[in-house]
Design an enzyme around this catalytic site. Structure first.
Site, short mmCIF file in Angstrom:
data_model
loop_
_atom_site.label_atom_id
_atom_site.label_comp_id
_atom_site.label_asym_id
_atom_site.label_seq_id
_atom_site.Cartn_x
_atom_site.Cartn_y
_atom_site.Cartn_z
N LYS A 276 6.29 8.19 -1.08
CA LYS A 276 5.09 8.89 -0.63
C LYS A 276 4.82 8.44 0.81
O LYS A 276 4.73 7.24 1.08
CB LYS A 276 3.91 8.52 -1.53
CG LYS A 276 2.67 9.39 -1.37
CD LYS A 276 2.89 10.78 -1.97
CE LYS A 276 1.59 11.57 -2.03
NZ LYS A 276 0.67 11.05 -3.05
N HIS A 277 4.74 9.38 1.72
CA HIS A 277 4.50 9.09 3.13
C HIS A 277 5.51 8.07 3.67
O HIS A 277 5.15 7.10 4.34
CB HIS A 277 3.07 8.61 3.35
CG HIS A 277 2.04 9.63 2.99
ND1 HIS A 277 1.99 10.88 3.57
CD2 HIS A 277 1.03 9.60 2.08
CE1 HIS A 277 1.00 11.57 3.04
NE2 HIS A 277 0.41 10.83 2.14
N GLU A 329 6.88 16.99 -5.09
CA GLU A 329 7.20 17.97 -4.04
C GLU A 329 8.70 18.28 -4.01
O GLU A 329 9.10 19.44 -3.88
CB GLU A 329 6.78 17.42 -2.67
CG GLU A 329 5.27 17.29 -2.48
CD GLU A 329 4.64 18.61 -2.09
OE1 GLU A 329 5.36 19.62 -1.98
OE2 GLU A 329 3.41 18.64 -1.90
N ARG A 439 1.06 -10.10 7.40
CA ARG A 439 1.90 -10.23 6.21
C ARG A 439 1.08 -10.65 4.99
O ARG A 439 1.36 -10.23 3.87
CB ARG A 439 3.01 -11.24 6.51
CG ARG A 439 4.16 -11.20 5.53
CD ARG A 439 5.40 -11.81 6.16
NE ARG A 439 5.78 -11.05 7.35
CZ ARG A 439 6.46 -9.90 7.33
NH1 ARG A 439 6.87 -9.41 6.18
NH2 ARG A 439 6.75 -9.27 8.45
N ARG A 521 16.79 -10.07 9.04
CA ARG A 521 15.47 -9.44 9.00
C ARG A 521 15.62 -7.94 8.82
O ARG A 521 16.61 -7.35 9.25
CB ARG A 521 14.75 -9.74 10.31
CG ARG A 521 13.30 -9.31 10.35
CD ARG A 521 12.69 -9.63 11.70
NE ARG A 521 13.12 -8.70 12.74
CZ ARG A 521 12.81 -8.81 14.02
NH1 ARG A 521 12.11 -9.84 14.45
NH2 ARG A 521 13.23 -7.90 14.89
N HIS A 525 9.82 0.06 11.59
CA HIS A 525 8.60 0.52 12.24
C HIS A 525 8.55 2.05 12.31
O HIS A 525 9.54 2.70 12.10
CB HIS A 525 8.52 -0.04 13.67
CG HIS A 525 8.25 -1.52 13.68
ND1 HIS A 525 9.22 -2.44 14.00
CD2 HIS A 525 7.14 -2.22 13.39
CE1 HIS A 525 8.69 -3.66 13.92
NE2 HIS A 525 7.44 -3.55 13.55
#
Length: 525
Positions: A276-277, A329, A439, A521, A525
């Site tokens: 979702k999103h 959807e 975080r 890592r 973003h």
């Protein structure tokens, strides 16, 4: 202003529709010039054709490398009919006008895609074709240029309506298409050459893409948008076949891509990701697809409403029946059996996409993001931590079951917006914290969502009790880890590398928590 076509030059690699087009031109009184295989195909169909070598009076040489690079060809294309000086120069040099050019290029992109060797790729770089296309397109005031077989019918129909002529509007549209084609062709060559030289980031970045779909709007109704494909064969939303449902929106496409890329991380067992999103609200593995679906849905069934569902196995009837109970959807899968298709057909607005395969999570690829005035280019995050690469940094070592869940959680976290915290228990997410500025907030939100989902399901025990937790980047302070401890987590996976690692490790030891460092890592973003 119309421009009548009296003479055409045809030289195509893709022979689709060639004979029919040549026949239509001949029937409208057009003299046809051609070369090589095109000339042979036209002649074999009983259509009069003149070899370019006979037209220029100069033979093909150098294994066909030089055949149309001649003043009688380019003068016939570039001469401006409206300028008396150009027309006089053509007359003085015995140059006849060429009014239409039909060219599609040597299959360089296809040759590269097949993995051909360097010399073969070089020989499939077309020189004469792009030169003729550009000459004709530049002089579109008088010359019609056709680079796509799908435009043959348009040209023939327009000539029939205009006594053998095309309109200025059509010639301009075709010229724009022609320049776009040669631009994309040159881009493909330069990109391939940079790769041959080992240049990951060439001095000049050329991006070529083809319009697949104009969208109703972008992220919001006031934004315009379209979907382009880059010709790569990575299975996913760009290569998928839509079997049913209404048109995909900008947000559908973005979220579906995120869902399929995430579920492609898992290949050992049936897996399901619900998005979702662009963030996962449930991811799980199971012995069967329906088990994986039900586990994924249980993580956050509220957020799953109106979401995107991706699976890594052929969609079966039983799983499709469960999916049909939820408003979703899009469903994207490598394939779907007939029974599953029949079940979902009743959900007319649901889009069902089949990709024919799964994306390689470790495959080499590049991602491009626009900034104001520029672009950011980077390798796709194909990093994947293996079991034997984990570094245990606490007194207590994780159990084998905890290790399974830790690796699962870290793979999921790679696809969660930073700061990302993921709680996992028994091969399924039980809480996801995404996109927070701190975080510790992500840790608290993930635990809170898990608690709410458990309460709604009538569960007495906290879902995060006995779970493991993943962090996409290091804990800068012990507070994020302590939030996970409070939630009941027993093991942690994180990259490590903070100035306060020792403080975080000490906090884990104090609470008898097992913790492993990955050294890798996964910011997103």
């Amino acid at each position: 202003m119309t421009a009548r076509i009296a003479r055409a030059l045809i030289s195509v690699s893709d022979k689709t529709g060639l004979v029919e087009f040549a026949k239509s031109l001949h029937e409208q009184g057009v003299e046809i010039l051609s070369t090589g295989g095109s000339a042979k195909a036209i002649e074999a169909a009983g259509i009069p054709v003149k070899e370019v070598a006979d037209h220029t009076g100069f033979p093909e040489i150098m294994d066909g490398r030089v055949k149309t690079l001649h003043p009688k060809i380019h003068g016939g294309l570039l001469g401006r009919r409206s300028l008396s000086s150009h027309m006089q120069a053509m007359k003085d040099n015995d140059i006849s006008p060429i009014d239409l050019v039909c060219v599609n290029l040597y299959p360089f992109e296809e040759t590269v895609a097949k993995g051909a060797d360097f010399d073969t790729c070089i020989e499939n770089i077309d020189i004469g074709g792009p030169s003729m296309i550009r000459s004709a397109a530049k002089n579109h005031e008088s010359v019609t240029v056709v680079v796509d077989p799908s435009d043959y019918a348009r040209v023939v129909a327009e000539m029939s309506e205009n006594n053998g002529a095309t309109t200025a509007e059509t010639r301009r549209v075709l010229a724009a298409k022609a320049f776009a084609r040669t631009g994309a062709y040159d881009s493909a060559i330069s990109t391939w050459f940079a790769g041959q030289l080992g240049e990951t980031f060439p001095q000049r970045l050329n991006v070529s893409a083809e319009l697949k779909q104009t969208l109703r709007y972008g992220e919001n109704p006031h934004q315009q948008a379209a979907f382009y494909t880059n010709g790569k064969n990575r299975p996913g939303v760009a290569t998928a076949t839509q079997l049913q449902g209404k048109e995909l929106s900008f947000n559908n496409l973005n979220d579906t891509d995120a869902a399929f890329e995430l579920v492609s991380e898992f290949d050992e067992k049936p897996a399901v990701a619900i998005i979702k999103h662009a963030n996962p609200c449930g991811v799980a593995e199971g012995a069967t697809l329906i088990e994986a679906y039900n586990k994924a849905l249980s993580c956050d069934p509220v957020s799953a409403f109106g979401g995107i569902i991706a699976v890594n196995r052929t969609l079966d009837k039983e799983t499709a029946e469960e999916i049909a109970k939820l408003f979703a959807e899009v469903v994207i899968c490598p394939d779907a059996d007939d029974a599953a298709k029949e079940v979902l057909a009743a959900k007319k607005n649901l889009r069902l996409l089949v990709t024919g395969g799964m994306a390689d999570p470790e495959g080499e690829d590049m991602t491009l993001r626009s900034l104001a005035g520029g672009y950011l280019l980077q390798n796709r995050d194909a990093g994947r931590v293996k079991r034997d690469e984990l570094k245990v940094v606490t007194k207590r070592k994780p159990t084998e079951a905890e290790l399974d869940d830790l690796l699962f959680a870290f793979r999921v976290g790679k696809h969660v917006k930073s700061n990302a915290i993921v709680y996992v228990k028994d091969g399924k997410t039980v809480g996801v914290g995404a996109g927070q500025m701190s975080r510790v907030d992500s840790s608290r939100i993930a635990a809170w969502k898990a608690e709410e989902a458990g309460k709604n399901a009538g569960e007495a025990e906290l879902r995060t009790k006995g779970s493991v937790v993943s962090s996409d980047a290091f804990f800068p302070f012990a507070d994020g880890l302590l939030a996970a401890v409070k939630a009941g987590a027993t093991a942690v996976i994180q990259p490590g590398g903070s100035m306060r690692d020792e403080e975080v490790i000490a906090a884990a030891d104090e609470h008898d928590i097992a913790m492993v460092f990955t050294g890798m890592r996964h910011f997103r973003h």
